[in-house]
Write a protein that holds these residues in place. Structure first.
Motif, PDB file in Angstrom:
ATOM      1  N   LEU A  17       0.806  -1.221   0.000  1.00 33.25           N
ATOM      2  CA  LEU A  17       0.000   0.000   0.000  1.00 33.25           C
ATOM      3  C   LEU A  17       0.841   1.275   0.000  1.00 33.25           C
ATOM      4  O   LEU A  17       1.809   1.384   0.752  1.00 33.25           O
ATOM      5  N   LEU A  18       0.434   2.216  -0.831  1.00 35.58           N
ATOM      6  CA  LEU A  18       1.005   3.561  -0.817  1.00 35.58           C
ATOM      7  C   LEU A  18      -0.057   4.590  -0.417  1.00 35.58           C
ATOM      8  O   LEU A  18       0.201   5.463   0.407  1.00 35.58           O
ATOM      9  N   SER A  19      -1.242   4.498  -1.012  1.00 36.00           N
ATOM     10  CA  SER A  19      -2.316   5.439  -0.689  1.00 36.00           C
ATOM     11  C   SER A  19      -3.663   4.783  -0.931  1.00 36.00           C
ATOM     12  O   SER A  19      -3.760   3.773  -1.625  1.00 36.00           O
ATOM     13  N   LEU A  20      -4.698   5.389  -0.346  1.00 33.26           N
ATOM     14  CA  LEU A  20      -6.030   4.808  -0.379  1.00 33.26           C
ATOM     15  C   LEU A  20      -7.055   5.926  -0.458  1.00 33.26           C
ATOM     16  O   LEU A  20      -6.973   6.894   0.306  1.00 33.26           O
ATOM     17  N   PHE A  30     -12.641  10.323   1.629  1.00 30.87           N
ATOM     18  CA  PHE A  30     -11.622   9.950   2.597  1.00 30.87           C
ATOM     19  C   PHE A  30     -10.370   9.625   1.798  1.00 30.87           C
ATOM     20  O   PHE A  30     -10.430   8.917   0.790  1.00 30.87           O
ATOM     21  N   TYR A  31      -9.234  10.150   2.255  1.00 23.68           N
ATOM     22  CA  TYR A  31      -7.975   9.866   1.568  1.00 23.68           C
ATOM     23  C   TYR A  31      -6.863   9.763   2.596  1.00 23.68           C
ATOM     24  O   TYR A  31      -6.805  10.550   3.546  1.00 23.68           O
ATOM     25  N   ALA A  32      -5.982   8.793   2.389  1.00 23.89           N
ATOM     26  CA  ALA A  32      -4.815   8.634   3.264  1.00 23.89           C
ATOM     27  C   ALA A  32      -3.643   8.177   2.409  1.00 23.89           C
ATOM     28  O   ALA A  32      -3.811   7.379   1.480  1.00 23.89           O
ATOM     29  N   GLU A  33      -2.464   8.698   2.742  1.00 25.33           N
ATOM     30  CA  GLU A  33      -1.255   8.303   2.013  1.00 25.33           C
ATOM     31  C   GLU A  33      -0.133   8.047   3.006  1.00 25.33           C
ATOM     32  O   GLU A  33      -0.078   8.646   4.075  1.00 25.33           O
ATOM     33  N   LEU A  34       0.747   7.147   2.614  1.00 27.24           N
ATOM     34  CA  LEU A  34       1.865   6.761   3.450  1.00 27.24           C
ATOM     35  C   LEU A  34       2.863   7.908   3.578  1.00 27.24           C
ATOM     36  O   LEU A  34       3.170   8.590   2.600  1.00 27.24           O
ATOM     37  N   ASP A  35       3.354   8.101   4.787  1.00 27.71           N
ATOM     38  CA  ASP A  35       4.393   9.103   5.028  1.00 27.71           C
ATOM     39  C   ASP A  35       5.692   8.576   4.427  1.00 27.71           C
ATOM     40  O   ASP A  35       6.273   7.607   4.921  1.00 27.71           O
ATOM     41  N   LEU A  36       6.145   9.209   3.354  1.00 28.34           N
ATOM     42  CA  LEU A  36       7.322   8.732   2.631  1.00 28.34           C
ATOM     43  C   LEU A  36       8.636   9.104   3.311  1.00 28.34           C
ATOM     44  O   LEU A  36       9.696   8.678   2.867  1.00 28.34           O
ATOM     45  N   THR A  37       8.574   9.871   4.406  1.00 28.21           N
ATOM     46  CA  THR A  37       9.803  10.237   5.117  1.00 28.21           C
ATOM     47  C   THR A  37      10.198   9.197   6.163  1.00 28.21           C
ATOM     48  O   THR A  37      11.296   9.253   6.696  1.00 28.21           O
ATOM     49  N   ALA A  43      11.312   2.683   2.092  1.00 24.22           N
ATOM     50  CA  ALA A  43      11.424   1.326   1.559  1.00 24.22           C
ATOM     51  C   ALA A  43      10.361   1.079   0.481  1.00 24.22           C
ATOM     52  O   ALA A  43      10.635   0.412  -0.523  1.00 24.22           O
ATOM     53  N   ARG A  44       9.149   1.615   0.681  1.00 27.85           N
ATOM     54  CA  ARG A  44       8.084   1.432  -0.309  1.00 27.85           C
ATOM     55  C   ARG A  44       8.414   2.172  -1.608  1.00 27.85           C
ATOM     56  O   ARG A  44       8.142   1.670  -2.690  1.00 27.85           O
ATOM     57  N   VAL A  45       8.983   3.350  -1.491  1.00 28.24           N
ATOM     58  CA  VAL A  45       9.394   4.076  -2.701  1.00 28.24           C
ATOM     59  C   VAL A  45      10.419   3.246  -3.461  1.00 28.24           C
ATOM     60  O   VAL A  45      10.325   3.058  -4.675  1.00 28.24           O
ATOM     61  N   VAL A  64      -3.525  16.526  -0.493  1.00 26.61           N
ATOM     62  CA  VAL A  64      -4.685  16.493   0.404  1.00 26.61           C
ATOM     63  C   VAL A  64      -4.166  16.710   1.823  1.00 26.61           C
ATOM     64  O   VAL A  64      -3.563  15.812   2.416  1.00 26.61           O
ATOM     65  N   PRO A  65      -4.371  17.899   2.376  1.00 27.70           N
ATOM     66  CA  PRO A  65      -3.849  18.209   3.715  1.00 27.70           C
ATOM     67  C   PRO A  65      -4.328  17.223   4.779  1.00 27.70           C
ATOM     68  O   PRO A  65      -5.469  16.782   4.772  1.00 27.70           O
ATOM     69  N   GLY A  66      -3.407  16.851   5.675  1.00 34.99           N
ATOM     70  CA  GLY A  66      -3.742  15.987   6.804  1.00 34.99           C
ATOM     71  C   GLY A  66      -3.912  14.521   6.460  1.00 34.99           C
ATOM     72  O   GLY A  66      -4.402  13.754   7.282  1.00 34.99           O
ATOM     73  N   SER A  67      -3.499  14.115   5.266  1.00 32.97           N
ATOM     74  CA  SER A  67      -3.742  12.736   4.846  1.00 32.97           C
ATOM     75  C   SER A  67      -2.567  11.790   5.087  1.00 32.97           C
ATOM     76  O   SER A  67      -2.722  10.587   5.006  1.00 32.97           O
ATOM     77  N   THR A  68      -1.408  12.316   5.402  1.00 33.48           N
ATOM     78  CA  THR A  68      -0.209  11.502   5.532  1.00 33.48           C
ATOM     79  C   THR A  68      -0.169  10.788   6.887  1.00 33.48           C
ATOM     80  O   THR A  68      -0.529  11.366   7.906  1.00 33.48           O
ATOM     81  N   GLY A  69       0.281   9.536   6.870  1.00 29.19           N
ATOM     82  CA  GLY A  69       0.395   8.800   8.126  1.00 29.19           C
ATOM     83  C   GLY A  69       1.174   7.515   7.943  1.00 29.19           C
ATOM     84  O   GLY A  69       1.571   7.151   6.835  1.00 29.19           O
ATOM     85  N   THR A  70       1.373   6.843   9.045  1.00 29.02           N
ATOM     86  CA  THR A  70       1.996   5.525   8.999  1.00 29.02           C
ATOM     87  C   THR A  70       0.969   4.534   8.463  1.00 29.02           C
ATOM     88  O   THR A  70      -0.227   4.836   8.379  1.00 29.02           O
ATOM     89  N   GLU A  71       1.412   3.336   8.135  1.00 32.90           N
ATOM     90  CA  GLU A  71       0.480   2.330   7.648  1.00 32.90           C
ATOM     91  C   GLU A  71      -0.572   2.010   8.716  1.00 32.90           C
ATOM     92  O   GLU A  71      -1.752   1.865   8.405  1.00 32.90           O
ATOM     93  N   TRP A  72      -0.154   1.933   9.970  1.00 29.20           N
ATOM     94  CA  TRP A  72      -1.102   1.668  11.056  1.00 29.20           C
ATOM     95  C   TRP A  72      -2.137   2.792  11.140  1.00 29.20           C
ATOM     96  O   TRP A  72      -3.331   2.527  11.276  1.00 29.20           O
ATOM     97  N   GLU A  73      -1.678   4.038  11.052  1.00 28.21           N
ATOM     98  CA  GLU A  73      -2.612   5.180  11.115  1.00 28.21           C
ATOM     99  C   GLU A  73      -3.584   5.159   9.939  1.00 28.21           C
ATOM    100  O   GLU A  73      -4.778   5.445  10.109  1.00 28.21           O
ATOM    101  N   ILE A  74      -3.094   4.820   8.752  1.00 27.54           N
ATOM    102  CA  ILE A  74      -3.962   4.727   7.579  1.00 27.54           C
ATOM    103  C   ILE A  74      -5.045   3.676   7.815  1.00 27.54           C
ATOM    104  O   ILE A  74      -6.227   3.915   7.580  1.00 27.54           O
ATOM    105  N   GLY A  75      -4.650   2.521   8.315  1.00 27.74           N
ATOM    106  CA  GLY A  75      -5.611   1.457   8.592  1.00 27.74           C
ATOM    107  C   GLY A  75      -6.616   1.853   9.647  1.00 27.74           C
ATOM    108  O   GLY A  75      -7.812   1.592   9.517  1.00 27.74           O
TER     109      GLY A  75
END
Length: 186
Positions: A17-20, A30-37, A43-45, A64-75
């Motif tokens: 997963l990268l984004s949803l 609803f939108y969420a994306e992985l924090d690439l930092t 590793a995903r990049v 999309v402001p406020g959408s970045t998070g860890t995979e756990w946060e996205i889930g």
């Protein structure tokens, strides 16, 4: 209730997963994306295929402001959003997608956050590709992508693709209902 899903992921052979993006039939998003930092993000990049890495997918990160998070946060956020919709509507939610891996990756990320046992009770998957992949559906999606350009979103952004899937579905259903004989019910 119908919710349209699209996911962006690393590659077809080892998808991660990268984004949803999720959009309700009435247009809630609803939108969420992985924090690439983060280490996982980096590793995903690195694990992404050339299309993902050098195409426009990462160029649209952060739109999309406020959408970045860890995979756990996205889930967690995804699961909570779906549970909230189910509670609000009082019904199960159809998760409409056009590619099965999208649903699987959404399930995995919600499972990893600890919410899948609750979420699976209120959702069921529906592959809408047979109807959205029609000429009418494709034209609806293309019109949606043109409109989304005003927001800086384009094809291969998970939210844009979920919105286009919704537009394809709506256009197909409208055309289909206009062709029903008198006295028929949809």
């Amino acid at each position: 209730m119908i919710v349209f899903l699209d996911v962006e992921f690393t590659d077809l052979l080892s998808p991660e997963l990268l984004s949803l993006g999720l959009v309700t039939l009435d247009g809630r998003e609803f939108y969420a994306e992985l924090d690439l930092t983060t280490d996982i993000g980096k590793a995903r990049v690195k694990a992404s295929n050339d299309f993902v890495r050098y195409g426009s997918i990462f160029d649209m990160w952060g739109l999309v402001p406020g959408s970045t998070g860890t995979e756990w946060e996205i889930g967690r956020r995804t699961g909570e959003w779906l549970l909230g919709l189910a509670a609000e509507s009082g019904t199960k939610i159809e998760i409409a997608f056009d590619y099965g891996m999208d649903y699987e990756l959404m399930e995995y990320v919600i499972r990893d956050s600890g919410l899948w046992d609750q979420v699976r009770e209120v959702v069921f998957p529906v592959n809408v590709n047979p109807i959205t992949g029609t000429i009418t559906g494709e034209l609806g999606a293309e019109a949606c992508f043109r409109e989304l350009g005003k927001r800086g979103l384009k094809r291969h952004h998970a939210l844009a693709d979920a919105l286009a899937l919704r537009a394809a579905y709506i256009d197909f259903m409208q055309e289909s209902s206009s062709k029903l004989p008198m006295g028929s019910f949809a």
